[in-house]
Design an enzyme around this catalytic site. Structure first.
Site, mmCIF file in Angstrom:
data_model
loop_
_atom_site.group_PDB
_atom_site.id
_atom_site.type_symbol
_atom_site.label_atom_id
_atom_site.label_comp_id
_atom_site.label_asym_id
_atom_site.label_seq_id
_atom_site.Cartn_x
_atom_site.Cartn_y
_atom_site.Cartn_z
ATOM 1 N N HIS A 106 3.635 1.208 -58.852
ATOM 2 C CA HIS A 106 4.307 0.711 -57.647
ATOM 3 C C HIS A 106 3.535 1.301 -56.465
ATOM 4 O O HIS A 106 3.040 2.431 -56.542
ATOM 5 C CB HIS A 106 5.738 1.224 -57.517
ATOM 6 C CG HIS A 106 6.661 0.900 -58.650
ATOM 7 N ND1 HIS A 106 6.728 1.646 -59.793
ATOM 8 C CD2 HIS A 106 7.601 -0.076 -58.775
ATOM 9 C CE1 HIS A 106 7.656 1.142 -60.588
ATOM 10 N NE2 HIS A 106 8.201 0.103 -60.004
ATOM 11 N N ASP A 134 4.411 4.829 -55.781
ATOM 12 C CA ASP A 134 4.058 5.862 -56.783
ATOM 13 C C ASP A 134 2.774 6.567 -56.377
ATOM 14 O O ASP A 134 2.610 7.761 -56.616
ATOM 15 C CB ASP A 134 3.746 5.258 -58.163
ATOM 16 C CG ASP A 134 4.864 4.448 -58.748
ATOM 17 O OD1 ASP A 134 6.021 4.685 -58.385
ATOM 18 O OD2 ASP A 134 4.558 3.568 -59.581
ATOM 19 N N GLU A 193 10.362 -9.529 -64.114
ATOM 20 C CA GLU A 193 10.842 -8.654 -65.200
ATOM 21 C C GLU A 193 12.372 -8.687 -65.234
ATOM 22 O O GLU A 193 13.033 -8.109 -64.374
ATOM 23 C CB GLU A 193 10.339 -7.230 -64.923
ATOM 24 C CG GLU A 193 10.718 -6.248 -66.009
ATOM 25 C CD GLU A 193 10.112 -4.865 -65.756
ATOM 26 O OE1 GLU A 193 8.948 -4.780 -65.306
ATOM 27 O OE2 GLU A 193 10.814 -3.881 -66.007
ATOM 28 N N GLU A 238 10.915 -6.427 -71.090
ATOM 29 C CA GLU A 238 11.027 -4.987 -71.404
ATOM 30 C C GLU A 238 12.055 -4.781 -72.513
ATOM 31 O O GLU A 238 13.183 -5.300 -72.450
ATOM 32 C CB GLU A 238 11.428 -4.211 -70.144
ATOM 33 C CG GLU A 238 11.619 -2.728 -70.427
ATOM 34 C CD GLU A 238 11.576 -1.860 -69.185
ATOM 35 O OE1 GLU A 238 10.878 -2.219 -68.211
ATOM 36 O OE2 GLU A 238 12.248 -0.819 -69.188
ATOM 37 N N HIS A 254 15.464 -3.385 -71.498
ATOM 38 C CA HIS A 254 16.220 -4.336 -70.689
ATOM 39 C C HIS A 254 16.843 -5.403 -71.589
ATOM 40 O O HIS A 254 17.954 -5.869 -71.327
ATOM 41 C CB HIS A 254 15.326 -5.010 -69.651
ATOM 42 C CG HIS A 254 14.765 -4.057 -68.636
ATOM 43 N ND1 HIS A 254 13.941 -4.459 -67.614
ATOM 44 C CD2 HIS A 254 14.907 -2.723 -68.479
ATOM 45 C CE1 HIS A 254 13.605 -3.417 -66.870
ATOM 46 N NE2 HIS A 254 14.177 -2.352 -67.391
ATOM 47 N N ASP A 304 6.892 -4.702 -71.108
ATOM 48 C CA ASP A 304 7.093 -3.290 -70.834
ATOM 49 C C ASP A 304 7.598 -2.654 -72.116
ATOM 50 O O ASP A 304 8.725 -2.897 -72.570
ATOM 51 C CB ASP A 304 8.076 -3.080 -69.669
ATOM 52 C CG ASP A 304 7.349 -2.986 -68.332
ATOM 53 O OD1 ASP A 304 6.129 -3.256 -68.310
ATOM 54 O OD2 ASP A 304 7.982 -2.636 -67.322
ATOM 55 N N ASP A 329 19.439 2.564 -69.156
ATOM 56 C CA ASP A 329 18.024 2.351 -69.433
ATOM 57 C C ASP A 329 17.368 3.702 -69.723
ATOM 58 O O ASP A 329 16.992 4.409 -68.789
ATOM 59 C CB ASP A 329 17.434 1.715 -68.155
ATOM 60 C CG ASP A 329 16.139 1.013 -68.367
ATOM 61 O OD1 ASP A 329 15.756 0.817 -69.535
ATOM 62 O OD2 ASP A 329 15.493 0.658 -67.368
ATOM 63 N N ASP A 334 14.586 4.273 -71.382
ATOM 64 C CA ASP A 334 13.116 4.217 -71.293
ATOM 65 C C ASP A 334 12.422 5.206 -72.213
ATOM 66 O O ASP A 334 11.583 6.010 -71.778
ATOM 67 C CB ASP A 334 12.662 4.487 -69.842
ATOM 68 C CG ASP A 334 12.875 3.304 -68.923
ATOM 69 O OD1 ASP A 334 12.983 2.166 -69.421
ATOM 70 O OD2 ASP A 334 12.926 3.521 -67.694
ATOM 71 N N ASP A 377 6.240 1.488 -70.212
ATOM 72 C CA ASP A 377 7.245 1.822 -69.194
ATOM 73 C C ASP A 377 8.270 2.756 -69.855
ATOM 74 O O ASP A 377 9.415 2.369 -70.103
ATOM 75 C CB ASP A 377 7.894 0.541 -68.668
ATOM 76 C CG ASP A 377 8.766 0.803 -67.448
ATOM 77 O OD1 ASP A 377 8.867 1.979 -67.046
ATOM 78 O OD2 ASP A 377 9.351 -0.152 -66.912
#
Ligand code: XUL
Ligand code: CO
Length: 439
Positions: free
Chosen positions: A101, A104, A232, A268, A271, A296, A307, A309, A339
């Site tokens: 991003h 980031d 996404e 993802e 998700h 992802d 989430d 991750d 991700d």
């Protein structure tokens, strides 16, 4: 240049019997699976945000991860140190892509002008490091969810000034992605949704969201950015109702607003499960609609409703995912973007390597199994036979569009007793287990 990951050499492939935590057991980048190398099938990418800016914060606790590149000081200097460390990590891991991003890689300044300047400085450094290492940008994106200005959304905010700010931010992020040769650009609608209908004009928000995406398409064309646009899907978190709920709802949105030619989906795993789908369901839906663009890669915890991750380690899921990806003819120009983040308790530096190694291995193993399963056609043949009634007779007339209700009624009235066949789910699951165990 100060070496950060001291004592770590380039991560090598040592084969399935290796007990070396810092070596691949299944991911052998140059090994051919069919006509492509593993690296070309898998197109692994590192998520800059989790791996280099993540600190182990959760809603109940502060940072547990104190990275050597995060020394106190000027935020722009810190960002440079972090980026240099990031490229050292990615080179040692042997990964060819990364994603980020805008926020980031570069700190926000006091004004948008200053923020853009910071970004330019960091893009110059990224360009240099990408040249030195050969690492490429899988996709860029804009963070339109973290700052308080996005409290009510970005493109779907009730405040037109926020819409304008978000547009300016995406404009810049597109320029930067193009500048770095990004192969895709992702829209994750971080706060594009709502909390309560009582204060929400859903129609205006959705129309505005589409207007925003059309503007992005137009601007990409204007500057000659030819990367793939991706949306996404995610059903919830941070907002209660996210507009990009799942693959099917994004598909309907794209069709309604005439955007379907310009976008594919970035699916993802976590998700998908938050939307009460399996990962393979979302991949499959996207694939059969020509929308599977990128992935992802991560995994959630089925006992938790958020989430998480996590690093993907479940080889059953990676096998079914790779099955879909192979049937899609691969993901290029998309890839498998990791991700995912190491757990809050896994705060030591080498956990970053180990987490990615076990995840790359899980997908490499899944790729090998899925390839053999697909070559065998055992599942394909079963499914073909299951639907054989549509290959001839009345079934063929139905799929050819040559049947109507009156004709079907006449057929049904004369039909002998209906016989159905077993769906044989257990047989099919035993086939998958056979391939999974054989490797
Ligand atoms: C959030 C998420 C994002 C997107 C990029 O759940 O997945 O990191 O991938 O904005
Ligand atoms: Co994501």
């Amino acid at each position: 240049m100060n070496e950060i990951f001291k004592g770590v050499d380039h991560i090598k492939y040592e084969g399935p019997d290796s007990k070396n935590l810092m070596a691949f057991k299944h991911y052998n980048a140059d090994e051919l699976v069919g006509e492509r190398t593993m690296a070309d099938h898998l197109r692994f990418s590192i998520a800059y945000w989790h791996t280099f800016t993540g600190k182990g914060v959760d809603p109940f606790g502060s940072a547990t991860m104190f990275r050597p590149w995060d020394q106190p000081g000027d935020p722009l200097d810190q960002a440079k140190e972090r980026m240099i460390a990031a490229f050292e990590f990615m080179s040692k891991l042997g990964v060819k892509y990364f994603c980020f991003h805008d926020r980031d890689i570069a700190p926000e300044g006091a004004t948008l002008r200053e923020t853009n300047k910071n970004l330019d400085v960091m893009v110059d450094l990224a360009k240099q490091l990408m040249k030195d290492t050969g690492i490429k940008l899988l996709w860029g994106t804009a963070n339109l969810f973290n700052h308080p200005r996005f409290v009510h959304g970005a493109a779907t905010s009730c405040n037109a000034d926020v819409f304008a700010y978000a547009a300016a931010q995406v404009k810049k992020a597109l320029e930067v992605t193009k500048e770095l040769g990004g192969e895709n650009y992702v829209f994750w609608g971080g706060r594009e949704g709502y909390e309560t209908l009582l204060n929400t004009n859903m129609q205006l928000e959705l129309d505005n969201f589409a207007r925003f995406l059309h503007m992005a398409v137009d601007y990409a064309k204007e500057i000659g950015f030819t990367g793939q646009f991706l949306i996404e899907p995610k059903p919830k978190e941070p907002t209660k109702h996210q507009y990009d709920f799942d693959a099917a709802s994004v598909h309907a949105f794209l069709l309604k607003y005439g955007l379907e030619k310009h976008f594919k989906l970035n699916i993802e795993a976590n998700h998908a499960t938050l939307a009460a789908h399996t990962f393979e369901h979302e991949l499959h839906y996207a694939r059969i609609n020509g929308l599977l663009g990128s992935v992802d890669a991560n995994q959630g915890d089925l006992l938790l409703g958020w989430d998480t991750d996590q690093m993907p380690t479940d080889i059953y899921t990676t096998t079914l995912a790779m099955y879909e990806i192979l049937k899609n003819g691969g993901l290029q120009p998309g890839g498998l973007n990791f991700d995912c983040k190491v757990r809050r308790g896994s705060f030591e530096l080498d956990d970053l390597f180990i987490g990615h190694i076990v995840g790359f291995d899980a997908f490499a193993y899944g790729l090998k199994v899925a390839y053999k399963l697909l070559q065998s056609e055992e599942l394909e043949q079963f499914v073909e036979e299951r639907y054989a009634s549509y290959a001839s007779g009345i079934g063929k007339q139905i799929v050819d569009g040559k049947a109507d209700f009156k004709q079907l009624e006449a057929y049904a009235l004369e039909m002998p007793e209906i016989t159905n066949r077993s769906g044989r789910q257990e047989v099919l699951e035993s086939i998958i287990n056979r391939y999974l165990v054989k490797g």
